[in-house]
Write a protein that holds these residues in place. Structure first.
Motif, PDB file in Angstrom:
ATOM      1  N   SER A 215      34.416 -14.155  -3.694  1.00 25.10           N
ATOM      2  CA  SER A 215      32.971 -14.380  -3.594  1.00 25.10           C
ATOM      3  C   SER A 215      32.245 -14.180  -4.927  1.00 25.10           C
ATOM      4  O   SER A 215      31.032 -14.008  -4.957  1.00 25.10           O
ATOM      5  N   ASP A 216      32.973 -14.213  -6.043  1.00 18.43           N
ATOM      6  CA  ASP A 216      32.344 -14.080  -7.358  1.00 18.43           C
ATOM      7  C   ASP A 216      31.443 -15.282  -7.634  1.00 18.43           C
ATOM      8  O   ASP A 216      31.737 -16.406  -7.206  1.00 18.43           O
ATOM      9  N   TYR A 217      30.350 -15.049  -8.350  1.00 13.37           N
ATOM     10  CA  TYR A 217      29.457 -16.151  -8.706  1.00 13.37           C
ATOM     11  C   TYR A 217      28.565 -15.768  -9.880  1.00 13.37           C
ATOM     12  O   TYR A 217      28.468 -14.606 -10.249  1.00 13.37           O
ATOM     13  N   GLU A 218      27.933 -16.800 -10.446  1.00 11.03           N
ATOM     14  CA  GLU A 218      26.878 -16.628 -11.445  1.00 11.03           C
ATOM     15  C   GLU A 218      25.653 -17.374 -10.921  1.00 11.03           C
ATOM     16  O   GLU A 218      25.766 -18.515 -10.481  1.00 11.03           O
ATOM     17  N   HIS A 219      24.518 -16.725 -10.968  1.00 11.44           N
ATOM     18  CA  HIS A 219      23.268 -17.311 -10.486  1.00 11.44           C
ATOM     19  C   HIS A 219      22.266 -17.245 -11.638  1.00 11.44           C
ATOM     20  O   HIS A 219      21.954 -16.156 -12.128  1.00 11.44           O
ATOM     21  N   ILE A 220      21.799 -18.398 -12.064  1.00  7.99           N
ATOM     22  CA  ILE A 220      20.859 -18.476 -13.183  1.00  7.99           C
ATOM     23  C   ILE A 220      19.531 -18.964 -12.630  1.00  7.99           C
ATOM     24  O   ILE A 220      19.476 -19.997 -11.954  1.00  7.99           O
ATOM     25  N   VAL A 221      18.470 -18.218 -12.907  1.00  8.37           N
ATOM     26  CA  VAL A 221      17.137 -18.567 -12.411  1.00  8.37           C
ATOM     27  C   VAL A 221      16.176 -18.612 -13.593  1.00  8.37           C
ATOM     28  O   VAL A 221      16.060 -17.658 -14.344  1.00  8.37           O
ATOM     29  N   LEU A 222      15.485 -19.743 -13.728  1.00  7.61           N
ATOM     30  CA  LEU A 222      14.487 -19.905 -14.778  1.00  7.61           C
ATOM     31  C   LEU A 222      13.118 -20.058 -14.130  1.00  7.61           C
ATOM     32  O   LEU A 222      12.895 -20.951 -13.322  1.00  7.61           O
ATOM     33  N   THR A 223      12.223 -19.140 -14.467  1.00  9.36           N
ATOM     34  CA  THR A 223      10.833 -19.223 -14.032  1.00  9.36           C
ATOM     35  C   THR A 223       9.968 -19.083 -15.278  1.00  9.36           C
ATOM     36  O   THR A 223      10.478 -18.858 -16.372  1.00  9.36           O
ATOM     37  N   ALA A 224       8.681 -19.207 -15.103  1.00 12.69           N
ATOM     38  CA  ALA A 224       7.774 -19.057 -16.240  1.00 12.69           C
ATOM     39  C   ALA A 224       7.905 -17.647 -16.805  1.00 12.69           C
ATOM     40  O   ALA A 224       7.655 -16.664 -16.120  1.00 12.69           O
ATOM     41  N   GLY A 225       8.373 -17.535 -18.033  1.00  9.64           N
ATOM     42  CA  GLY A 225       8.469 -16.243 -18.692  1.00  9.64           C
ATOM     43  C   GLY A 225       9.729 -15.445 -18.432  1.00  9.64           C
ATOM     44  O   GLY A 225       9.861 -14.324 -18.913  1.00  9.64           O
ATOM     45  N   CYS A 226      10.692 -15.988 -17.672  1.00  5.06           N
ATOM     46  CA  CYS A 226      11.888 -15.208 -17.348  1.00  5.06           C
ATOM     47  C   CYS A 226      13.098 -16.109 -17.109  1.00  5.06           C
ATOM     48  O   CYS A 226      13.025 -17.067 -16.334  1.00  5.06           O
ATOM     49  N   LEU A 227      14.181 -15.791 -17.791  1.00  3.93           N
ATOM     50  CA  LEU A 227      15.474 -16.422 -17.519  1.00  3.93           C
ATOM     51  C   LEU A 227      16.395 -15.307 -17.056  1.00  3.93           C
ATOM     52  O   LEU A 227      16.755 -14.412 -17.823  1.00  3.93           O
ATOM     53  N   LEU A 228      16.733 -15.323 -15.777  1.00  9.22           N
ATOM     54  CA  LEU A 228      17.547 -14.275 -15.165  1.00  9.22           C
ATOM     55  C   LEU A 228      18.950 -14.810 -14.914  1.00  9.22           C
ATOM     56  O   LEU A 228      19.110 -15.873 -14.322  1.00  9.22           O
ATOM     57  N   VAL A 229      19.945 -14.068 -15.381  1.00  2.00           N
ATOM     58  CA  VAL A 229      21.339 -14.410 -15.124  1.00  2.00           C
ATOM     59  C   VAL A 229      21.939 -13.267 -14.317  1.00  2.00           C
ATOM     60  O   VAL A 229      22.030 -12.142 -14.792  1.00  2.00           O
ATOM     61  N   GLU A 230      22.320 -13.566 -13.088  1.00  3.28           N
ATOM     62  CA  GLU A 230      22.940 -12.579 -12.205  1.00  3.28           C
ATOM     63  C   GLU A 230      24.407 -12.934 -12.042  1.00  3.28           C
ATOM     64  O   GLU A 230      24.736 -14.091 -11.752  1.00  3.28           O
ATOM     65  N   ARG A 231      25.261 -11.954 -12.242  1.00  2.00           N
ATOM     66  CA  ARG A 231      26.703 -12.160 -12.089  1.00  2.00           C
ATOM     67  C   ARG A 231      27.234 -11.184 -11.056  1.00  2.00           C
ATOM     68  O   ARG A 231      26.874 -10.009 -11.057  1.00  2.00           O
ATOM     69  N   VAL A 232      28.123 -11.678 -10.208  1.00  2.00           N
ATOM     70  CA  VAL A 232      28.813 -10.823  -9.250  1.00  2.00           C
ATOM     71  C   VAL A 232      30.306 -11.057  -9.442  1.00  2.00           C
ATOM     72  O   VAL A 232      30.779 -12.187  -9.353  1.00  2.00           O
ATOM     73  N   SER A 233      31.027  -9.984  -9.753  1.00  2.00           N
ATOM     74  CA  SER A 233      32.470 -10.053  -9.950  1.00  2.00           C
ATOM     75  C   SER A 233      33.100  -8.854  -9.254  1.00  2.00           C
ATOM     76  O   SER A 233      32.756  -7.703  -9.563  1.00  2.00           O
ATOM     77  N   ALA A 234      33.986  -9.138  -8.332  1.00  2.00           N
ATOM     78  CA  ALA A 234      34.674  -8.098  -7.547  1.00  2.00           C
ATOM     79  C   ALA A 234      33.677  -7.175  -6.862  1.00  2.00           C
ATOM     80  O   ALA A 234      33.869  -5.971  -6.792  1.00  2.00           O
ATOM     81  N   GLY A 235      32.579  -7.732  -6.391  1.00  2.00           N
ATOM     82  CA  GLY A 235      31.583  -6.958  -5.663  1.00  2.00           C
ATOM     83  C   GLY A 235      30.587  -6.221  -6.532  1.00  2.00           C
ATOM     84  O   GLY A 235      29.672  -5.602  -6.024  1.00  2.00           O
ATOM     85  N   ARG A 236      30.755  -6.273  -7.839  1.00  2.00           N
ATOM     86  CA  ARG A 236      29.826  -5.592  -8.749  1.00  2.00           C
ATOM     87  C   ARG A 236      28.854  -6.593  -9.335  1.00  2.00           C
ATOM     88  O   ARG A 236      29.255  -7.604  -9.902  1.00  2.00           O
ATOM     89  N   ALA A 237      27.578  -6.284  -9.203  1.00  2.00           N
ATOM     90  CA  ALA A 237      26.535  -7.187  -9.690  1.00  2.00           C
ATOM     91  C   ALA A 237      25.967  -6.684 -11.008  1.00  2.00           C
ATOM     92  O   ALA A 237      25.841  -5.473 -11.223  1.00  2.00           O
ATOM     93  N   SER A 238      25.636  -7.635 -11.869  1.00  2.00           N
ATOM     94  CA  SER A 238      24.940  -7.297 -13.114  1.00  2.00           C
ATOM     95  C   SER A 238      23.878  -8.364 -13.350  1.00  2.00           C
ATOM     96  O   SER A 238      24.055  -9.520 -12.978  1.00  2.00           O
ATOM     97  N   GLN A 239      22.784  -7.947 -13.933  1.00  5.62           N
ATOM     98  CA  GLN A 239      21.686  -8.866 -14.222  1.00  5.62           C
ATOM     99  C   GLN A 239      21.300  -8.752 -15.686  1.00  5.62           C
ATOM    100  O   GLN A 239      21.255  -7.646 -16.232  1.00  5.62           O
ATOM    101  N   THR A 240      21.024  -9.906 -16.282  1.00  8.78           N
ATOM    102  CA  THR A 240      20.539  -9.955 -17.653  1.00  8.78           C
ATOM    103  C   THR A 240      19.282 -10.806 -17.654  1.00  8.78           C
ATOM    104  O   THR A 240      19.274 -11.908 -17.103  1.00  8.78           O
ATOM    105  N   VAL A 241      18.228 -10.279 -18.255  1.00 10.40           N
ATOM    106  CA  VAL A 241      16.959 -11.005 -18.330  1.00 10.40           C
ATOM    107  C   VAL A 241      16.736 -11.409 -19.786  1.00 10.40           C
ATOM    108  O   VAL A 241      16.824 -10.576 -20.690  1.00 10.40           O
TER     109      VAL A 241
END
Length: 152
Positions: free
Chosen positions: A72-98
């Motif tokens: 169930s690993d994935y990368e989710h990239i979201v671009l909104t006004a003023g924010c580029l969020l990259v969320e990663r989930v690997s082996a159940g551990r999530a990390s976010q980079t803004v």
């Protein structure tokens, strides 16, 4: 004047060929078959086969656990006004980079195994682990276009 930008999202997932139910069924069938063969040999007095079957099943169990942890690993990239969020989930551990979209630079992959590089204010991040080469190139172009649209 800054244009209003709608929310843009990209979801990159692993391509898993088995559903969780199919994985459990395949594992159970493999264990039953191996143990059945070992039992036949054990009844004939060849107990050594049971030892090798236990080693085989330990290796198969390890492989299935690793597969299940990363299915169930994935990368989710979201671009909104003023924010580029990259969320990663690997082996159940999530990390976010803004990242700040205005300062973000997108480097397209330069070889088939290269990832998309995002850089902004000293932070760099590679994305596209779960995408094939063509999809990574398309992702880089779409991200670059969306970031340019936001800067206008």
């Amino acid at each position: 004047m800054q244009r209003d930008i709608e929310k843009r999202e990209w979801l990159l997932r692993r391509n898993c060929s088995l559903t969780p139910r199919q994985t459990v069924t395949a594992y159970a069938a493999l264990c039953a078959l191996s143990l059945g063969v070992a039992l036949v040999f054990l009844l004939q007095g060849v107990w050594q086969v049971l030892v090798f079957t236990a080693i085989e099943l330990a290796a198969v169990t390890t492989a299935f656990i690793l597969y299940a942890r990363h299915a169930s690993d994935y990368e989710h990239i979201v671009l909104t006004a003023g924010c580029l969020l990259v969320e990663r989930v690997s082996a159940g551990r999530a990390s976010q980079t803004v990242l700040e979209p205005y300062f973000t630079r997108v480097a397209k992959p330069d070889s088939p195994r290269s990832l998309v590089l995002l850089e902004a204010k000293g932070t760099s991040l590679e994305v596209g682990v779960y995408a094939p080469d063509a999809q990574r190139r398309r992702l880089a172009q779409e991200l670059q276009d969306a970031l340019l649209d936001q800067k206008r």
